[in-house]
Design an enzyme around this catalytic site. Sequence first.
Site, PDB file in Angstrom:
ATOM      1  N   ARG A 162      -4.313  10.872   4.083  1.00  2.86           N
ATOM      2  CA  ARG A 162      -3.199  11.825   4.170  1.00  2.86           C
ATOM      3  C   ARG A 162      -2.233  11.696   3.011  1.00  2.86           C
ATOM      4  NH1 ARG A 162      -3.159  13.686   8.796  1.00  2.86           N
ATOM      5  NH2 ARG A 162      -1.226  14.754   8.421  1.00  2.86           N
TER       6      ARG A 162
ATOM      7  N   ARG B 259      -8.648  -0.383   4.483  1.00  6.99           N
ATOM      8  CA  ARG B 259      -7.749   0.594   3.868  1.00  6.99           C
ATOM      9  C   ARG B 259      -6.391  -0.010   3.563  1.00  6.99           C
ATOM     10  NH1 ARG B 259      -7.462   6.283   6.686  1.00  6.99           N
ATOM     11  NH2 ARG B 259      -6.099   6.443   4.857  1.00  6.99           N
TER      12      ARG B 259
ATOM     13  N   ASP C  81       4.490   0.662  12.156  1.00  8.82           N
ATOM     14  CA  ASP C  81       3.262   0.065  11.627  1.00  8.82           C
ATOM     15  C   ASP C  81       3.068  -1.384  12.068  1.00  8.82           C
ATOM     16  OD1 ASP C  81       3.453   1.823   8.415  1.00  8.82           O
ATOM     17  OD2 ASP C  81       2.904   2.486  10.429  1.00  8.82           O
TER      18      ASP C  81
ATOM     19  N   ARG D  40       0.919  14.961  12.834  1.00 10.26           N
ATOM     20  CA  ARG D  40       1.421  14.725  11.464  1.00 10.26           C
ATOM     21  C   ARG D  40       1.474  15.998  10.624  1.00 10.26           C
ATOM     22  NH1 ARG D  40      -0.982   9.010   9.445  1.00 10.26           N
ATOM     23  NH2 ARG D  40       0.889   9.035   8.168  1.00 10.26           N
ATOM     24  N   PRO D  41       2.273  16.985  11.033  1.00 10.79           N
ATOM     25  CA  PRO D  41       2.394  18.224  10.243  1.00 10.79           C
ATOM     26  C   PRO D  41       3.116  17.957   8.914  1.00 10.79           C
ATOM     27  CG  PRO D  41       4.057  18.155  11.969  1.00 10.79           C
ATOM     28  CD  PRO D  41       3.168  16.945  12.185  1.00 10.79           C
ATOM     29  N   MET D  42       3.185  18.968   8.037  1.00  6.81           N
ATOM     30  CA  MET D  42       3.872  18.832   6.748  1.00  6.81           C
ATOM     31  C   MET D  42       5.061  19.777   6.638  1.00  6.81           C
ATOM     32  SD  MET D  42       0.968  18.323   3.813  1.00  6.81           S
ATOM     33  CE  MET D  42       2.230  18.325   2.537  1.00  6.81           C
ATOM     34  N   ASP D  43       5.579  20.226   7.779  1.00  7.59           N
ATOM     35  CA  ASP D  43       6.654  21.236   7.739  1.00  7.59           C
ATOM     36  C   ASP D  43       7.880  20.755   6.973  1.00  7.59           C
ATOM     37  OD1 ASP D  43       8.577  20.521  10.616  1.00  7.59           O
ATOM     38  OD2 ASP D  43       6.798  19.410   9.991  1.00  7.59           O
ATOM     39  N   LEU D  44       8.195  19.455   7.034  1.00  6.33           N
ATOM     40  CA  LEU D  44       9.380  18.957   6.329  1.00  6.33           C
ATOM     41  C   LEU D  44       9.153  18.923   4.813  1.00  6.33           C
ATOM     42  CD1 LEU D  44      10.232  16.099   8.824  1.00  6.33           C
ATOM     43  CD2 LEU D  44      11.574  18.178   8.454  1.00  6.33           C
TER      44      LEU D  44
ATOM     45  N   LYS E 284       0.843  -1.209   0.000  1.00  4.82           N
ATOM     46  CA  LYS E 284       0.000   0.000   0.000  1.00  4.82           C
ATOM     47  C   LYS E 284       0.872   1.250   0.000  1.00  4.82           C
ATOM     48  CE  LYS E 284      -1.739   1.581   3.983  1.00  4.82           C
ATOM     49  NZ  LYS E 284      -1.410   2.986   4.310  1.00  4.82           N
ATOM     50  N   ASN E 285       1.836   1.312   0.913  1.00  3.43           N
ATOM     51  CA  ASN E 285       2.602   2.540   1.086  1.00  3.43           C
ATOM     52  C   ASN E 285       3.605   2.802  -0.028  1.00  3.43           C
ATOM     53  OD1 ASN E 285       1.074   3.052   3.271  1.00  3.43           O
ATOM     54  ND2 ASN E 285       2.614   2.435   4.779  1.00  3.43           N
TER      55      ASN E 285
ATOM     56  N   ILE F  93       7.828   7.160  16.922  1.00  2.00           N
ATOM     57  CA  ILE F  93       7.523   7.847  15.657  1.00  2.00           C
ATOM     58  C   ILE F  93       6.251   8.690  15.758  1.00  2.00           C
ATOM     59  CG2 ILE F  93       7.139   7.523  13.171  1.00  2.00           C
ATOM     60  CD1 ILE F  93       9.907   6.586  14.021  1.00  2.00           C
TER      61      ILE F  93
ATOM     62  N   CYS G 142      -5.254  13.405  12.660  1.00  2.00           N
ATOM     63  CA  CYS G 142      -5.169  11.964  12.429  1.00  2.00           C
ATOM     64  C   CYS G 142      -5.151  11.285  13.793  1.00  2.00           C
ATOM     65  CB  CYS G 142      -3.888  11.639  11.674  1.00  2.00           C
ATOM     66  SG  CYS G 142      -3.496   9.892  11.652  1.00  2.00           S
TER      67      CYS G 142
HETATM   68  C1  EPZ Z   1       4.385   6.873   6.201  1.00  2.00           C
HETATM   69  O1  EPZ Z   1       3.653   7.984   6.707  1.00  2.00           O
HETATM   70  C2  EPZ Z   1       3.387   5.719   6.142  1.00  2.00           C
HETATM   71  N1  EPZ Z   1       2.273   6.075   5.304  1.00  2.00           N
HETATM   72  C3  EPZ Z   1       2.873   5.415   7.554  1.00  2.00           C
HETATM   73  O2  EPZ Z   1       2.046   4.261   7.484  1.00  2.00           O
HETATM   74  C4  EPZ Z   1       4.050   5.093   8.447  1.00  2.00           C
HETATM   75  O3  EPZ Z   1       3.598   4.924   9.759  1.00  2.00           O
HETATM   76  C5  EPZ Z   1       5.075   6.243   8.425  1.00  2.00           C
HETATM   77  O4  EPZ Z   1       5.476   6.521   7.065  1.00  2.00           O
HETATM   78  C6  EPZ Z   1       6.317   5.931   9.221  1.00  2.00           C
HETATM   79  O5  EPZ Z   1       6.934   4.785   8.780  1.00  2.00           O
HETATM   80  C7  EPZ Z   1       2.429   6.026   3.953  1.00  2.00           C
HETATM   81  O6  EPZ Z   1       3.472   5.730   3.406  1.00  2.00           O
HETATM   82  C8  EPZ Z   1       1.235   6.382   3.139  1.00  2.00           C
HETATM   83  P1  EPZ Z   1       6.556  10.291   8.181  1.00  2.00           P
HETATM   84  P2  EPZ Z   1       4.267   9.467   6.658  1.00  2.00           P
HETATM   85  O7  EPZ Z   1       6.491  11.521   7.353  1.00  2.00           O
HETATM   86  O8  EPZ Z   1       4.987   9.649   5.381  1.00  2.00           O
HETATM   87  C9  EPZ Z   1       6.624  13.598  11.636  1.00  2.00           C
HETATM   88  C10 EPZ Z   1       0.130   2.930   7.813  1.00  2.00           C
HETATM   89  O9  EPZ Z   1      -0.299   2.402   8.849  1.00  2.00           O
HETATM   90  N2  EPZ Z   1       6.651  14.570  10.521  1.00  2.00           N
HETATM   91  O10 EPZ Z   1       7.769   9.465   8.109  1.00  2.00           O
HETATM   92  O11 EPZ Z   1       3.179  10.406   6.986  1.00  2.00           O
HETATM   93  C11 EPZ Z   1       5.245  12.929  11.746  1.00  2.00           C
HETATM   94  O12 EPZ Z   1       4.346  13.717  12.453  1.00  2.00           O
HETATM   95  C12 EPZ Z   1       0.660   4.373   7.847  1.00  2.00           C
HETATM   96  O13 EPZ Z   1       0.190   2.373   6.702  1.00  2.00           O
HETATM   97  C13 EPZ Z   1       6.810  15.914  10.814  1.00  2.00           C
HETATM   98  O14 EPZ Z   1       6.942  16.295  11.975  1.00  2.00           O
HETATM   99  O15 EPZ Z   1       5.297   9.374   7.875  1.00  2.00           O
HETATM  100  C14 EPZ Z   1       5.570  11.633  12.431  1.00  2.00           C
HETATM  101  O16 EPZ Z   1       5.595  11.809  13.804  1.00  2.00           O
HETATM  102  C15 EPZ Z   1       0.400   5.054   9.149  1.00  2.00           C
HETATM  103  N3  EPZ Z   1       6.797  16.797   9.785  1.00  2.00           N
HETATM  104  C16 EPZ Z   1       6.957  11.313  11.888  1.00  2.00           C
HETATM  105  O17 EPZ Z   1       7.504  12.527  11.368  1.00  2.00           O
HETATM  106  C17 EPZ Z   1       6.644  16.409   8.468  1.00  2.00           C
HETATM  107  O18 EPZ Z   1       6.636  17.258   7.559  1.00  2.00           O
HETATM  108  C18 EPZ Z   1       6.948  10.256  10.779  1.00  2.00           C
HETATM  109  O19 EPZ Z   1       6.218  10.720   9.691  1.00  2.00           O
HETATM  110  C19 EPZ Z   1       6.485  15.040   8.196  1.00  2.00           C
HETATM  111  C20 EPZ Z   1       6.489  14.139   9.241  1.00  2.00           C
END
Ligand code: EPZ
Length: 422
Positions: A94, A400, A308, A123-127, A22-23, A330, A118
């Site tokens: 998301r 999902r 996960d 889960r912000p998008m700042d990065l 999926k991911n 995480i 969520c």
């Molecule tokens: C991906 O989410 C996966 N989703 C998630 O799987 C998975 O849990 C996660 O990576 C971690 O492995 C998909 O690929 C669709 P991150 P993503 O950006 O990309 C923080 C599932 O169950 N962060 O690595 O959203 C964030 O808040 C899902 O299939 C910021 O602070 O994960 C989190 O605490 C759930 N700012 C951490 O980083 C940002 O701009 C990890 O997020 C981005 C992230």
Amino acid sequence: MDSIIVKGGTALSGQIPIAGAKNACLALMPATLLSDEPLTLTNAPRLSDIKTMTLLLQSLGAEVTSMQGGRVLAMSSHDLNNLTADYDIVRKMRASNLVLGPLLARAGRAVVSLPGGCAIGARPMDLHIAGLEALGAEIELKDGYLHAEARGGLKGAVIEQRFASVGATENIVMAATLAKGTTVLKNAAREPEIVDLVKCLRAMGAQIDGEGTDRIEIQGVDRLGGATHRVVADRIELGTYMIAPAIAGGELELIGGSMDLLPGFCEKLQEAGVTITQTNEGVKVSRANGRVHAVNVRTEVFPGFPTDLQAQMMALMCTADGVSDLEETIFENRFMHAPELMRMGANIDVHGGHARVTGVERLKGAPVMATDLRASVSLILAGLAAEGETVVNRVYHLDRGYERVEDKLGACGAVIERIKGE
Ligand code: EPZ
């Protein structure tokens, strides 16, 4: 709403095919926006999230044709006619935010709704924003939407991420493929889904090095072509079904799986006393009689223990011999399954990012509520080991990310059925 009923106490045996990830698929599908030539994905999973991404791409003007019962996705975004990813679709999933980088790179402009809250964390998008701004984009938040523009196109840059975010890495790498010059992304995410995305982008003509390491280098090109790409196996589905025989007893072979996709997880499962073997066809898992050992787990970015699989591991530790500490590093709110497992007689003490699980002899079946995707499957796994009947409600969460759980487990001896809702 559908629910799933599980009657526990039956050892499992047989084979389960592991679907495409999926991911990975949710990042691969937006890659079609980078080119005006067709991109075809094979081994695609049949999941509601893939349908949502299909709707999103179609709303932007891309053609997405699902074939062979959803296993093949033929996509083309020759005629993009809309650059806005609508809130109504984005709030459902998301990962919709993964259209931001490709749209910006291809069309020089994008308007993407912020996903909003969520269950598992802020889960912000700042990065994502910081990375795309480093590539020269101007991004402004208006009415809940990110308005992004790259006048004169994106330009290569050196970017060091504060955290190895999976999504931000995917958005930045996709955007950088069409940027002028070289981009170096430091502290990049190393997950297998990133490696799969880069493999596909390279097949489309992108110039990228370093995937799977924490330093990815991208030489921008003027345009990308088409490609056909096979989606990598779903390591989270694999890990989930590896826990099934560990919790219920018996032996399963997971076809299409590879231990290389789950180094940190396999290590912990073996430490708990579970036997894992890589076979030609996949991964074989069995548990000797008696209870598994309690082990401490700390979730980490790849190659560490995946967040996960934390909920599924907690279900296993509920009947382990001893006390285990599960640390979630995480996401800040990913223990919603604990109170539901406690309804089944588990002994769990949650403090901040730590859950202390004291193993009990046996869980008891009960009606429980799914709160998110991975929490829902952990309740089904717990039901396989429980005395009596467990009823898992709100299984739309499950659909999902898992194909036909009741059929896959049912084919291996589990007593499990789906009750169709109104
Ligand atoms: C991906 O989410 C996966 N989703 C998630 O799987 C998975 O849990 C996660 O990576 C971690 O492995 C998909 O690929 C669709 P991150 P993503 O950006 O990309 C923080 C599932 O169950 N962060 O690595 O959203 C964030 O808040 C899902 O299939 C910021 O602070 O994960 C989190 O605490 C759930 N700012 C951490 O980083 C940002 O701009 C990890 O997020 C981005 C992230």
